[in-house]
Design a protein around this motif. Structure first.
Motif, PDB file in Angstrom:
ATOM      1  N   LEU A  57       0.713  -1.238  -0.001  1.00 32.13           N
ATOM      2  CA  LEU A  57      -0.021   0.013  -0.261  1.00 32.13           C
ATOM      3  C   LEU A  57       0.810   1.180   0.068  1.00 32.13           C
ATOM      4  O   LEU A  57       1.944   1.240   0.633  1.00 32.13           O
ATOM      5  CB  LEU A  57      -0.857   0.249   1.359  1.00 32.13           C
ATOM      6  N   ASP A  87      -4.855   5.160  -0.896  1.00 32.11           N
ATOM      7  CA  ASP A  87      -5.769   6.037  -0.391  1.00 32.11           C
ATOM      8  C   ASP A  87      -5.803   6.789  -1.521  1.00 32.11           C
ATOM      9  O   ASP A  87      -5.467   8.167  -1.546  1.00 32.11           O
ATOM     10  CB  ASP A  87      -5.208   6.710   0.843  1.00 32.11           C
ATOM     11  N   PHE A 131      -8.738   2.604  -1.319  1.00 32.02           N
ATOM     12  CA  PHE A 131      -9.267   2.397  -0.055  1.00 32.02           C
ATOM     13  C   PHE A 131     -10.328   3.714   0.029  1.00 32.02           C
ATOM     14  O   PHE A 131     -10.387   4.488   0.860  1.00 32.02           O
ATOM     15  CB  PHE A 131      -8.391   2.711   1.053  1.00 32.02           C
ATOM     16  N   ARG A 145     -12.758  12.947  10.770  1.00 31.64           N
ATOM     17  CA  ARG A 145     -13.006  12.269   9.660  1.00 31.64           C
ATOM     18  C   ARG A 145     -14.094  12.508   8.825  1.00 31.64           C
ATOM     19  O   ARG A 145     -14.504  11.926   7.896  1.00 31.64           O
ATOM     20  CB  ARG A 145     -12.697  10.621   9.901  1.00 31.64           C
ATOM     21  N   LYS A 185     -15.153   1.389   3.488  1.00 29.48           N
ATOM     22  CA  LYS A 185     -14.563   1.416   4.738  1.00 29.48           C
ATOM     23  C   LYS A 185     -15.630   2.192   5.638  1.00 29.48           C
ATOM     24  O   LYS A 185     -15.888   3.218   5.068  1.00 29.48           O
ATOM     25  CB  LYS A 185     -13.080   1.702   4.790  1.00 29.48           C
ATOM     26  N   HIS A 186     -15.376   2.322   7.003  1.00 31.81           N
ATOM     27  CA  HIS A 186     -14.578   1.374   7.570  1.00 31.81           C
ATOM     28  C   HIS A 186     -15.635   0.803   8.233  1.00 31.81           C
ATOM     29  O   HIS A 186     -16.516   1.150   9.172  1.00 31.81           O
ATOM     30  CB  HIS A 186     -13.874   2.087   8.940  1.00 31.81           C
ATOM     31  N   MET A 229     -12.886  -2.691   4.264  1.00 30.49           N
ATOM     32  CA  MET A 229     -12.025  -2.789   5.388  1.00 30.49           C
ATOM     33  C   MET A 229     -12.822  -2.485   6.707  1.00 30.49           C
ATOM     34  O   MET A 229     -13.764  -1.834   6.997  1.00 30.49           O
ATOM     35  CB  MET A 229     -11.239  -1.164   5.074  1.00 30.49           C
ATOM     36  N   PHE A 232     -11.366   0.371  12.996  1.00 24.56           N
ATOM     37  CA  PHE A 232     -10.367   0.326  14.320  1.00 24.56           C
ATOM     38  C   PHE A 232     -10.994  -0.137  15.386  1.00 24.56           C
ATOM     39  O   PHE A 232     -10.592  -0.478  16.647  1.00 24.56           O
ATOM     40  CB  PHE A 232      -9.518   1.721  14.588  1.00 24.56           C
ATOM     41  N   ASP A 264      -7.733  -2.558   9.193  1.00 24.62           N
ATOM     42  CA  ASP A 264      -6.981  -1.112   8.847  1.00 24.62           C
ATOM     43  C   ASP A 264      -5.592  -1.219   9.575  1.00 24.62           C
ATOM     44  O   ASP A 264      -5.110  -2.325  10.033  1.00 24.62           O
ATOM     45  CB  ASP A 264      -7.849  -0.158   9.656  1.00 24.62           C
ATOM     46  N   TRP A 265      -4.793  -0.274   9.199  1.00 27.48           N
ATOM     47  CA  TRP A 265      -3.420  -0.124   9.575  1.00 27.48           C
ATOM     48  C   TRP A 265      -2.905  -0.604  10.746  1.00 27.48           C
ATOM     49  O   TRP A 265      -3.582  -0.068  11.878  1.00 27.48           O
ATOM     50  CB  TRP A 265      -3.029   1.380   9.205  1.00 27.48           C
ATOM     51  N   MET A 296      -3.280  -5.792   7.388  1.00 27.98           N
ATOM     52  CA  MET A 296      -2.483  -4.554   6.911  1.00 27.98           C
ATOM     53  C   MET A 296      -1.629  -3.853   7.792  1.00 27.98           C
ATOM     54  O   MET A 296      -1.948  -3.486   9.014  1.00 27.98           O
ATOM     55  CB  MET A 296      -3.430  -3.317   6.487  1.00 27.98           C
ATOM     56  N   TRP A 397      -6.485  14.305   2.459  1.00 27.10           N
ATOM     57  CA  TRP A 397      -6.025  13.131   1.699  1.00 27.10           C
ATOM     58  C   TRP A 397      -5.560  13.587   0.215  1.00 27.10           C
ATOM     59  O   TRP A 397      -6.052  13.097  -0.793  1.00 27.10           O
ATOM     60  CB  TRP A 397      -7.259  12.429   1.477  1.00 27.10           C
ATOM     61  N   GLU A 462      -8.015  12.441   9.480  1.00 28.60           N
ATOM     62  CA  GLU A 462      -7.568  11.118  10.663  1.00 28.60           C
ATOM     63  C   GLU A 462      -6.730  11.625  11.876  1.00 28.60           C
ATOM     64  O   GLU A 462      -5.888  12.747  11.618  1.00 28.60           O
ATOM     65  CB  GLU A 462      -6.844  10.026  10.042  1.00 28.60           C
TER      66      GLU A 462
HETATM   67  C1  NOJ Z   1      -5.579   4.268   8.390  1.00 27.93           C
HETATM   68  C2  NOJ Z   1      -7.106   4.895   7.808  1.00 27.93           C
HETATM   69  O1  NOJ Z   1      -7.975   4.859   8.897  1.00 27.93           O
HETATM   70  C3  NOJ Z   1      -7.536   4.248   6.571  1.00 27.93           C
HETATM   71  O2  NOJ Z   1      -8.783   4.987   6.436  1.00 27.93           O
HETATM   72  C4  NOJ Z   1      -6.702   4.394   5.387  1.00 27.93           C
HETATM   73  O3  NOJ Z   1      -7.237   3.857   4.246  1.00 27.93           O
HETATM   74  C5  NOJ Z   1      -5.636   3.311   5.810  1.00 27.93           C
HETATM   75  N1  NOJ Z   1      -5.032   3.962   7.163  1.00 27.93           N
HETATM   76  C6  NOJ Z   1      -4.256   3.165   4.810  1.00 27.93           C
HETATM   77  O4  NOJ Z   1      -3.785   4.305   4.640  1.00 27.93           O
END
Ligand code: NOJ
Length: 712
Positions: A57, A87, A131, A145, A185-186, A229, A232, A264-265, A296, A397, A462
């Motif tokens: 990614l 992203d 994403f 967000r 997502k999410h 996705m 968290f 997610d990350w 991820m 973003w 974020e």
């Molecule tokens: C964390 C973010 O919550 C998510 O939206 C994003 O796609 C991922 N990182 C990957 O960068």
């Protein structure tokens, strides 16, 4: 590749190779030459393991993707191409307005077009999967967000989400190499983090989840989205990466998803910080069992999943099959360098027009006292404020987008207004006495003053939650002082969330909400301020009077002691003592220069049945001499319900072009399905009985009619 060939390939794979496919890392794992260093070293990955990994990614260029893929194919035993994800949220190199701004257009055609163009650019840089879209239901603009969301209405959000998926994916990913696979997502509930604080706890009733949080995800699934996705957050104490019931039962069985589920990350490693697992071994085992396919950016799967004695080999094969199917649908086995062509020229220039148009469709005119807007190009204008010549207008973003290429408001306005003076863009406190006097002088001598205010992109997105949503003191002070010398004051706002504007609203005649408008922002705003373009955006999220009203939605639930016009001074009613219940600017609201309005409404019958939908008409008048766009909105209220329900809900809307001095009609068809809601049994169906409908140009409309939903 054919299905059976994919299965044969899986049969050839070792346990480690299968697990490797389910791991996603950043490009720096592969970028290094020779020795294993950097993150790959921290995870103690052998070269063999490194070249078993399935996806990457966050690459930046086609050259980088090409090099990584080439080396990978040479060094990995089975040469299964890597999948590249990124992203791509509101554009790649050319930046479109942020999703919340695009939502103001109330147009799924626009989200589709923006997604298509974003894919066009990103695929040329070698990206395969984005994403996006973010389908999170949101009601709390403290959460940074909200910028990535479609706002507070689940029906609007579902439609816009569909547009994104259609635009990214097209109809045939293998043939159309200018499209991306989309990852919605999410999943799920992330927008409900307590106190609006990012990564915080979430507690949601099943009814709320099914009624408001799942529909936009279902919409993405209905459009064939390829990945989901997980979020968290926990839902009712159960972390989403471990949430077997929501992933396996709700998402897969009930909602019918058969694509790839990605965490997610680093969410798997974070299970340790949540204190719900003892170690990474347990994290890997439980996340896999719950249905998380791809890990991820943590080393839980790559270093620990093979040690899980209870690992279900059939489930593992199924997860790998889902991933290989995605690679196959993208045509990667035949063309691992999908989208990449030698010496491809940047297409940024050709997308500029589209980003400007998208921006103009997303601006929301919040206030226009004395018709101060549009300004005439002949007027003497004074532009100042911290955002006046700022290029920080792309949004959170825009990691590939170049800020230097963004058009600031000062640049945009100077193209259109010959008599424009631009003031020092310092914050109030930084001005010397002399500078202050000269600013006041300029303001006094101008016909209209435009103040560019707002947030920096760093303050949004974020990990950018806020507890104070008013503008900074220095900006409020600027508004007050300038309005004292020239009341013809217009504010242009750059921000990623509904702000609390109560402190500045009384001092200004005009407010244009420009959000983070993207690469062509300055031109788009200038054309709107000078009346070349009629603002048509509508708020997808209410603007509160005070942050204490949050979380907020126009879909307020009925209470036993509702506040009405008559009982404002009574004590025992559901209200705040210090501020009204209503927002400063409601959902669906936005003015236009053409002053389009609804003249009359009519309905085809008093009764609606399953066989006979109800037809509702509205005539929309444009009293001005210019063309205008009306976003006509239809809301319903179910008058007696099994569960406590919102006082009104948006069901449909139409955007209507109305030429000057004419009246146009629009027709809505309301069906039994539109009346359905989630009941105690978590099923969605309508109740027989009385309903009211409301038609108007925002969620406060009082133009109403009534009908009964009967069996026949
Ligand atoms: C964390 C973010 O919550 C998510 O939206 C994003 O796609 C991922 N990182 C990957 O960068």
């Amino acid at each position: 590749m054919k299905k059976n060939e994919l299965k044969e390939l899986i049969n050839e794979m070792t346990l480690e190779e299968k697990i490797g496919q389910l791991v996603q890392v950043t490009p720096d794992f592969f970028d290094q030459e020779g020795e294993i260093t950097g993150p790959a070293a921290e995870w103690r990955l052998s070269e063999e393991k490194l070249f078993q990994i399935g996806s990457v990614l966050g690459t930046h260029t086609a050259e980088q993707v090409y090099m990584i893929q080439k080396t990978y194919l040479e060094k990995s035993r089975l040469s299964i191409p890597l999948l590249f994800m990124a992203d791509v949220i509101h554009g790649y190199e050319t930046i479109f307005p942020i999703p919340l701004a695009l939502a103001s257009s109330f147009s799924a055609e626009l989200t589709e077009e923006v997604a298509r163009l974003s894919a066009l650019e990103a695929t040329r840089a070698g990206v395969h999967v984005t994403f996006s879209p973010m389908a999170d239901h949101v009601m709390d603009s403290r959460w940074g967000r909200v910028l990535e969301s479609n706002g507070e209405d689940p029906t609007l959000s579902a439609e816009l989400t569909k547009g994104y998926v259609r635009g990214y994916q097209g109809t045939d990913l293998a043939q159309d190499t200018e499209r991306l696979a989309a990852c919605v997502k999410h999943f799920v509930g992330y927008g409900a983090v307590q106190g609006g604080r990012d990564y915080n706890h979430v507690d949601l009733s099943p009814i709320e989840l099914h009624q408001n949080y799942l529909p936009a995800f279902q919409a993405a699934l209905d459009e064939g989205v390829k990945l989901v996705m997980t979020s968290f957050n926990p839902i009712n104490g159960q972390l989403m990466s471990l949430n077997r019931s929501l992933i396996k039962e709700t998402l897969r069985q009930e909602m019918g998803f058969d694509g790839v589920v990605i965490s997610d990350w680093n969410a798997l490693e974070e299970l340790l910080a949540h204190r719900v697992v003892r170690d990474k071994y347990q994290a890997a085992a439980e996340a896999f069992e719950a249905g998380t396919d791809i890990d991820m950016m943590s080393d839980c799967y790559i270093n620990h999943l093979a040690d899980f004695s209870g690992l279900d080999s059939q489930a593992l094969d199924e997860a790998v099959y889902r991933l290989l199917t995605l690679k196959n649908e993208l045509g990667l086995f035949e063309n691992p360098f999908r989208g990449i062509t030698a010496n491809a020229a940047s297409i940024e220039h050709s997308l500029r027009k589209a980003t400007k148009e998208a921006a103009m469709k997303s601006f929301v005119l919040l206030k226009n006292e004395d018709s101060i807007l549009p300004v005439s190009q002949k007027q003497r204008l004074f532009l100042l404020g911290p955002k006046a010549d700022s290029k920080d207008i792309l949004g959170a973003w825009s990691w590939i987008g170049k800020t230097a290429n963004a058009i600031s408001l000062a640049e945009g306005l100077s193209h259109r207004v010959p008599d424009l003076t631009i003031g020092k863009a310092a914050s109030w406190a930084e001005l010397s006495a002399e500078e202050y006097l000269s600013l006041c002088e300029e303001a006094r001598n101008s016909e209209v003053v435009v103040l560019a205010l707002g947030e920096s992109s760093e303050e949004t997105g974020e990990a950018a939650s806020k507890a104070i949503l008013s503008l900074p003191e220095s900006q409020i002070e600027l508004v007050k002082r300038i309005s004292a010398v020239n009341p013809n004051l217009v504010v242009v706002l750059f921000n990623g969330r509904p702000l609390e504007l109560t402190a500045i609203e009384p001092y200004v005649k005009g407010i244009l909400e420009a959000w983070f408008p993207g690469s062509e922002g300055g031109h788009a705003i200038a054309e709107t301020l000078t009346g070349y373009y009629d603002p048509q955006g509508k708020l997808p999220m209410s603007f509160p009077r005070a942050v204490g009203q949050l979380p907020f939605s126009y879909q307020a639930y009925s209470t036993g002691r509702p506040l009405t016009e008559k009982n404002q001074t009574e004590k025992y009613v559901s209200k705040y003592m210090d501020v009204g219940n209503d927002p400063l600017y409601p959902f669906g609201y936005g003015l236009s220069y053409s002053n389009v309005c609804i003249e009359a409404i009519s309905q085809s019958a008093e009764v609606l049945t399953r066989e006979k939908p109800l037809t509702i008409q509205a005539s929309v008048k444009n009293p001005s001499t210019r063309e205008g766009v009306a976003t006509v909105q239809l809301y319903i209220e179910d008058m007696v319900t099994e569960l406590v329900r919102p006082v009104r809900e948006l069901k449909s809307w139409q955007k209507l072009n109305v030429t000057g001095e004419t009246t146009e009609r629009c027709t809505f068809t309301l069906t039994a399905d539109d009346l359905a809601y989630v009941h105690r049994d978590l099923k969605r169906y309508p109740d027989f009985g009385q309903f009211r409908f409301f038609i108007g140009l925002d969620s406060r409309t009082t133009l109403a009619g009534q009908f009964e939903f009967c069996e026949s």
